[in-house]
Design an enzyme around this catalytic site. Structure first.
Site, short mmCIF file in Angstrom:
data_model
loop_
_atom_site.label_atom_id
_atom_site.label_comp_id
_atom_site.label_asym_id
_atom_site.label_seq_id
_atom_site.Cartn_x
_atom_site.Cartn_y
_atom_site.Cartn_z
N ARG A 1 8.20 -13.73 15.14
CA ARG A 1 9.59 -13.99 14.77
C ARG A 1 10.30 -12.69 14.37
NH1 ARG A 1 11.23 -16.22 8.84
NH2 ARG A 1 13.41 -16.66 9.25
N PRO B 1 9.37 -21.98 4.96
CA PRO B 1 9.66 -22.30 6.35
C PRO B 1 9.75 -21.08 7.26
CG PRO B 1 11.59 -22.61 4.98
CD PRO B 1 10.44 -22.40 4.05
N ASN B 2 9.21 -21.27 8.45
CA ASN B 2 9.24 -20.28 9.55
C ASN B 2 8.32 -19.08 9.34
OD1 ASN B 2 11.22 -21.65 11.21
ND2 ASN B 2 12.67 -21.15 9.59
N TYR C 1 10.91 -8.65 10.36
CA TYR C 1 9.79 -9.15 9.55
C TYR C 1 8.45 -8.47 9.85
CZ TYR C 1 13.20 -12.72 8.38
OH TYR C 1 14.33 -13.37 7.94
N ASN D 1 7.34 -16.90 -1.33
CA ASN D 1 8.38 -16.53 -0.38
C ASN D 1 8.89 -17.84 0.19
OD1 ASN D 1 10.06 -15.70 1.62
ND2 ASN D 1 8.61 -14.31 2.60
N HIS E 1 10.09 -11.34 -0.76
CA HIS E 1 10.69 -11.37 0.58
C HIS E 1 10.21 -10.15 1.35
CE1 HIS E 1 13.27 -14.59 -0.67
NE2 HIS E 1 13.54 -13.89 -1.76
N ALA F 1 14.21 -19.42 3.89
CA ALA F 1 15.62 -19.78 3.75
C ALA F 1 15.86 -20.72 2.56
CB ALA F 1 16.11 -20.43 5.04
N ARG G 1 21.16 -7.55 3.96
CA ARG G 1 21.39 -8.44 5.10
C ARG G 1 22.67 -9.27 4.89
NH1 ARG G 1 16.08 -11.50 6.55
NH2 ARG G 1 17.30 -11.84 8.46
N ARG H 1 22.40 -14.40 2.26
CA ARG H 1 21.03 -14.17 1.77
C ARG H 1 21.01 -13.46 0.41
NH1 ARG H 1 17.91 -15.41 6.41
NH2 ARG H 1 19.06 -14.90 8.28
N GLU I 1 8.87 -13.83 -7.02
CA GLU I 1 9.58 -14.12 -5.77
C GLU I 1 9.40 -12.95 -4.81
OE1 GLU I 1 13.77 -14.69 -6.42
OE2 GLU I 1 14.22 -14.67 -4.27
C1 DQA Z 1 12.78 -14.03 3.94
C2 DQA Z 1 14.29 -13.79 3.84
C3 DQA Z 1 15.05 -15.10 4.02
O1 DQA Z 1 16.45 -14.85 3.93
C4 DQA Z 1 14.75 -15.72 5.36
O2 DQA Z 1 15.41 -16.96 5.48
C5 DQA Z 1 13.30 -15.85 5.61
C6 DQA Z 1 12.42 -14.76 5.23
C7 DQA Z 1 11.97 -12.72 3.90
O3 DQA Z 1 10.76 -12.78 3.69
O4 DQA Z 1 12.54 -11.65 4.13
O5 DQA Z 1 12.84 -16.84 6.20
O6 DQA Z 1 12.38 -14.82 2.82
#
Ligand code: DQA
Length: 152
Positions: A18, A10-11, A23, A74, A100, A77, A107, A111, A98
């Protein structure tokens, strides 16, 4: 040729717009382009998908069992909330890395915990776009070392 499914949660479709201070300014399309180019160099077929929906991600992982040799994920959240995604990865027994973009341990406290780490062969975080590219190299290395699935 081995196939890898890269899952963006998501996102991550908003990448580039964003919170660029966290990011970066690279779009998701550009990340996918770089992953496919590196896949070509490493001899890996790279397929990518993005979803804002937990259920769609679970379904994509289940379907990947029939054609993919590895996952890169990835989960955004959902990393910090989703037992369902963790169960799906564990269920299909595909080696998963995994990823990120940000260093989740530098952070907010919420998280710091990942439901996915336990079912992945490893985690790469904090290197921005390079986190994905390093993950693809890790998958290639994992395969050439002769591993096929997550160790028990
Ligand atoms: C993320 C880190 C997560 O905590 C966050 O919710 C994201 C992006 C990252 O790529 O740093 O959406 O996965």
């Amino acid at each position: 040729m081995r196939s890898v499914l890269v899952i963006h949660g998501p996102n991550l479709n908003l990448l580039g717009r964003r919170e660029p201070e966290i990011y970066g300014s690279t779009s998701l399309e550009e990340i996918d382009r770089r992953l496919k180019a590196l896949g070509g160099e490493l001899g890996l077929r790279v397929e990518t998908m993005q979803s804002n929906s937990e259920g769609e991600i679970v379904t994509a992982i289940q379907q990947a069992a029939s054609w993919a040799d590895a996952l890169i994920i990835n989960a955004g959240a959902y990393t910090h909330t989703s037992l369902a995604i963790a169960d799906a990865i564990q269920g299909v027994k595909l080696p998963a890395v995994e990823v990120h973009l940000s260093n989740i341990y530098a952070r907010e406290q919420f998280r710091h915990h990942s439901f996915l780490s336990r079912v992945c062969i490893g985690q790469i975080c904090g290197f921005g776009v390079d986190s994905y590219l390093l993950a693809l190299r890790a998958v290639a290395q994992h395969h050439s070392a002769g591993y096929s699935a997550v160790s028990e």
